[in-house]
Design a protein around this motif. Structure first.
Motif, PDB file in Angstrom:
ATOM      1  N   PHE A 109       0.826  -1.203   0.000  1.00  0.00           N
ATOM      2  CA  PHE A 109       0.000   0.000   0.000  1.00  0.00           C
ATOM      3  C   PHE A 109       0.864   1.258   0.000  1.00  0.00           C
ATOM      4  CE2 PHE A 109      -2.445   3.324   2.208  1.00  0.00           C
ATOM      5  CZ  PHE A 109      -3.545   3.388   1.380  1.00  0.00           C
ATOM      6  N   ILE A 110       1.925   1.272   0.789  1.00  0.00           N
ATOM      7  CA  ILE A 110       2.820   2.427   0.842  1.00  0.00           C
ATOM      8  C   ILE A 110       3.511   2.637  -0.495  1.00  0.00           C
ATOM      9  CG2 ILE A 110       4.963   3.287   1.864  1.00  0.00           C
ATOM     10  CD1 ILE A 110       3.981   1.994   4.512  1.00  0.00           C
ATOM     11  N   VAL A 111       3.984   1.550  -1.100  1.00  0.00           N
ATOM     12  CA  VAL A 111       4.666   1.664  -2.396  1.00  0.00           C
ATOM     13  C   VAL A 111       3.705   2.170  -3.469  1.00  0.00           C
ATOM     14  CG1 VAL A 111       5.755   0.319  -4.237  1.00  0.00           C
ATOM     15  CG2 VAL A 111       6.434  -0.047  -1.872  1.00  0.00           C
ATOM     16  N   ILE A 112       2.527   1.582  -3.551  1.00  0.00           N
ATOM     17  CA  ILE A 112       1.546   2.003  -4.564  1.00  0.00           C
ATOM     18  C   ILE A 112       1.110   3.446  -4.317  1.00  0.00           C
ATOM     19  CG2 ILE A 112      -0.806   1.629  -5.409  1.00  0.00           C
ATOM     20  CD1 ILE A 112      -0.279  -1.377  -5.051  1.00  0.00           C
ATOM     21  N   SER A 113       0.901   3.821  -3.058  1.00  0.00           N
ATOM     22  CA  SER A 113       0.483   5.179  -2.742  1.00  0.00           C
ATOM     23  C   SER A 113       1.554   6.200  -3.094  1.00  0.00           C
ATOM     24  CB  SER A 113       0.150   5.303  -1.253  1.00  0.00           C
ATOM     25  OG  SER A 113      -0.950   4.513  -0.934  1.00  0.00           O
ATOM     26  N   SER A 114       2.799   5.860  -2.860  1.00  0.00           N
ATOM     27  CA  SER A 114       3.875   6.810  -3.158  1.00  0.00           C
ATOM     28  C   SER A 114       4.127   6.933  -4.655  1.00  0.00           C
ATOM     29  CB  SER A 114       5.154   6.409  -2.433  1.00  0.00           C
ATOM     30  OG  SER A 114       5.620   5.164  -2.903  1.00  0.00           O
ATOM     31  N   LEU A 115       3.812   5.906  -5.433  1.00  0.00           N
ATOM     32  CA  LEU A 115       4.015   5.957  -6.875  1.00  0.00           C
ATOM     33  C   LEU A 115       2.823   6.541  -7.628  1.00  0.00           C
ATOM     34  CD1 LEU A 115       5.731   2.499  -7.444  1.00  0.00           C
ATOM     35  CD2 LEU A 115       6.812   4.746  -7.323  1.00  0.00           C
ATOM     36  N   SER A 116       1.687   6.624  -6.981  1.00  0.00           N
ATOM     37  CA  SER A 116       0.473   7.108  -7.632  1.00  0.00           C
ATOM     38  C   SER A 116       0.326   8.610  -7.417  1.00  0.00           C
ATOM     39  CB  SER A 116      -0.744   6.393  -7.067  1.00  0.00           C
ATOM     40  OG  SER A 116      -1.914   6.942  -7.592  1.00  0.00           O
ATOM     41  N   ALA A 117       0.171   9.316  -8.504  1.00  0.00           N
ATOM     42  CA  ALA A 117      -0.036  10.759  -8.410  1.00  0.00           C
ATOM     43  C   ALA A 117      -1.514  11.110  -8.513  1.00  0.00           C
ATOM     44  CB  ALA A 117       0.741  11.456  -9.507  1.00  0.00           C
ATOM     45  N   ALA A 118      -2.319  10.197  -8.975  1.00  0.00           N
ATOM     46  CA  ALA A 118      -3.728  10.495  -9.231  1.00  0.00           C
ATOM     47  C   ALA A 118      -4.571  10.488  -7.958  1.00  0.00           C
ATOM     48  CB  ALA A 118      -4.294   9.485 -10.224  1.00  0.00           C
ATOM     49  N   VAL A 119      -4.427   9.503  -7.115  1.00  0.00           N
ATOM     50  CA  VAL A 119      -5.248   9.383  -5.911  1.00  0.00           C
ATOM     51  C   VAL A 119      -4.333   9.223  -4.703  1.00  0.00           C
ATOM     52  CG1 VAL A 119      -7.039   8.056  -4.745  1.00  0.00           C
ATOM     53  CG2 VAL A 119      -7.100   8.280  -7.225  1.00  0.00           C
ATOM     54  N   PRO A 120      -4.375  10.166  -3.776  1.00  0.00           N
ATOM     55  CA  PRO A 120      -3.528  10.036  -2.583  1.00  0.00           C
ATOM     56  C   PRO A 120      -3.945   8.837  -1.729  1.00  0.00           C
ATOM     57  CG  PRO A 120      -4.603  12.189  -2.677  1.00  0.00           C
ATOM     58  CD  PRO A 120      -5.135  11.377  -3.800  1.00  0.00           C
ATOM     59  N   GLY A 121      -2.949   8.127  -1.224  1.00  0.00           N
ATOM     60  CA  GLY A 121      -3.203   6.933  -0.428  1.00  0.00           C
ATOM     61  C   GLY A 121      -3.994   7.206   0.836  1.00  0.00           C
ATOM     62  N   ILE A 122      -3.783   8.363   1.455  1.00  0.00           N
ATOM     63  CA  ILE A 122      -4.499   8.666   2.689  1.00  0.00           C
ATOM     64  C   ILE A 122      -5.993   8.789   2.434  1.00  0.00           C
ATOM     65  CG2 ILE A 122      -4.191  11.164   2.536  1.00  0.00           C
ATOM     66  CD1 ILE A 122      -4.029   9.139   5.772  1.00  0.00           C
ATOM     67  N   LEU A 123      -6.373   9.300   1.274  1.00  0.00           N
ATOM     68  CA  LEU A 123      -7.787   9.408   0.926  1.00  0.00           C
ATOM     69  C   LEU A 123      -8.408   8.025   0.759  1.00  0.00           C
ATOM     70  CD1 LEU A 123     -10.204  11.195   0.200  1.00  0.00           C
ATOM     71  CD2 LEU A 123      -9.390  11.166  -2.148  1.00  0.00           C
ATOM     72  N   VAL A 124      -7.708   7.138   0.074  1.00  0.00           N
ATOM     73  CA  VAL A 124      -8.177   5.755  -0.096  1.00  0.00           C
ATOM     74  C   VAL A 124      -8.306   5.075   1.262  1.00  0.00           C
ATOM     75  CG1 VAL A 124      -7.589   3.494  -1.050  1.00  0.00           C
ATOM     76  CG2 VAL A 124      -7.223   5.553  -2.408  1.00  0.00           C
ATOM     77  N   TYR A 125      -7.309   5.268   2.129  1.00  0.00           N
ATOM     78  CA  TYR A 125      -7.338   4.655   3.453  1.00  0.00           C
ATOM     79  C   TYR A 125      -8.538   5.164   4.261  1.00  0.00           C
ATOM     80  CZ  TYR A 125      -5.628   2.616   7.769  1.00  0.00           C
ATOM     81  OH  TYR A 125      -5.503   1.859   8.902  1.00  0.00           O
ATOM     82  N   LEU A 126      -8.772   6.459   4.238  1.00  0.00           N
ATOM     83  CA  LEU A 126      -9.904   7.019   4.984  1.00  0.00           C
ATOM     84  C   LEU A 126     -11.239   6.499   4.474  1.00  0.00           C
ATOM     85  CD1 LEU A 126      -8.731  10.709   5.417  1.00  0.00           C
ATOM     86  CD2 LEU A 126      -8.923   8.961   7.195  1.00  0.00           C
ATOM     87  N   ILE A 127     -11.373   6.377   3.166  1.00  0.00           N
ATOM     88  CA  ILE A 127     -12.610   5.833   2.601  1.00  0.00           C
ATOM     89  C   ILE A 127     -12.811   4.392   3.043  1.00  0.00           C
ATOM     90  CG2 ILE A 127     -13.721   5.136   0.438  1.00  0.00           C
ATOM     91  CD1 ILE A 127     -12.461   7.694  -0.805  1.00  0.00           C
ATOM     92  N   LEU A 128     -11.746   3.591   2.984  1.00  0.00           N
ATOM     93  CA  LEU A 128     -11.846   2.201   3.429  1.00  0.00           C
ATOM     94  C   LEU A 128     -12.165   2.118   4.921  1.00  0.00           C
ATOM     95  CD1 LEU A 128      -8.887   0.584   1.475  1.00  0.00           C
ATOM     96  CD2 LEU A 128     -11.319   0.202   1.106  1.00  0.00           C
ATOM     97  N   TRP A 129     -11.589   3.011   5.713  1.00  0.00           N
ATOM     98  CA  TRP A 129     -11.815   3.034   7.155  1.00  0.00           C
ATOM     99  C   TRP A 129     -13.305   3.196   7.455  1.00  0.00           C
ATOM    100  CZ3 TRP A 129      -8.629   6.726  10.778  1.00  0.00           C
ATOM    101  CH2 TRP A 129      -8.949   6.488  12.113  1.00  0.00           C
ATOM    102  N   PHE A 130     -13.955   4.098   6.751  1.00  0.00           N
ATOM    103  CA  PHE A 130     -15.371   4.354   7.022  1.00  0.00           C
ATOM    104  C   PHE A 130     -16.305   3.354   6.341  1.00  0.00           C
ATOM    105  CE2 PHE A 130     -13.484   8.536   7.963  1.00  0.00           C
ATOM    106  CZ  PHE A 130     -13.924   8.652   9.253  1.00  0.00           C
ATOM    107  N   MET A 131     -15.845   2.712   5.275  1.00  0.00           N
ATOM    108  CA  MET A 131     -16.706   1.775   4.544  1.00  0.00           C
ATOM    109  C   MET A 131     -16.637   0.345   5.096  1.00  0.00           C
ATOM    110  SD  MET A 131     -18.226   3.550   2.245  1.00  0.00           S
ATOM    111  CE  MET A 131     -18.856   2.359   1.105  1.00  0.00           C
ATOM    112  N   MET A 132     -15.494  -0.053   5.633  1.00  0.00           N
ATOM    113  CA  MET A 132     -15.330  -1.433   6.118  1.00  0.00           C
ATOM    114  C   MET A 132     -15.831  -1.542   7.566  1.00  0.00           C
ATOM    115  SD  MET A 132     -11.523  -2.311   4.641  1.00  0.00           S
ATOM    116  CE  MET A 132     -11.334  -3.787   5.610  1.00  0.00           C
ATOM    117  N   PRO A 133     -16.686  -2.498   7.856  1.00  0.00           N
ATOM    118  CA  PRO A 133     -17.121  -2.689   9.229  1.00  0.00           C
ATOM    119  C   PRO A 133     -16.017  -3.324  10.075  1.00  0.00           C
ATOM    120  CG  PRO A 133     -18.087  -4.375   7.842  1.00  0.00           C
ATOM    121  CD  PRO A 133     -17.337  -3.437   6.938  1.00  0.00           C
ATOM    122  N   LEU A 134     -16.078  -3.093  11.367  1.00  0.00           N
ATOM    123  CA  LEU A 134     -15.128  -3.686  12.296  1.00  0.00           C
ATOM    124  C   LEU A 134     -15.483  -5.150  12.539  1.00  0.00           C
ATOM    125  CD1 LEU A 134     -12.674  -3.060  14.077  1.00  0.00           C
ATOM    126  CD2 LEU A 134     -14.268  -2.403  15.884  1.00  0.00           C
TER     127      LEU A 134
END
Length: 66
Positions: free
Chosen positions: A37-62
């Motif tokens: 995840f860190i490698v893909i996030s650092s290589l991707s300029a289109a979607v910041p990894g922190i945004l993806v992580y936050l979306i997953l945090w709120f969408m995935m149930p505990l």
């Protein structure tokens, strides 16, 4: 037959258990999923990894306590 669900991990959590939950779902090591995840996030300029992580945090149930 038990169906697997994508849930946040209670066992392998550092911040919210998102990467640990993905690792449990895929049967991979949580360290490898976090590293990937860190490698893909650092290589991707289109979607910041922190945004993806936050979306997953709120969408995935505990995960349920066992």
């Amino acid at each position: 037959m038990a169906t697997k669900k994508l849930v946040r991990s209670r066992e392998y959590n550092i911040i919210a258990g998102v990467m640990g939950g993905i690792a449990e779902y895929l049967g991979w090591s949580p360290f490898k999923v976090r590293l990937l995840f860190i490698v893909i996030s650092s290589l991707s300029a289109a979607v910041p990894g922190i945004l993806v992580y936050l979306i997953l945090w709120f969408m995935m149930p505990l995960a349920q306590e066992q």
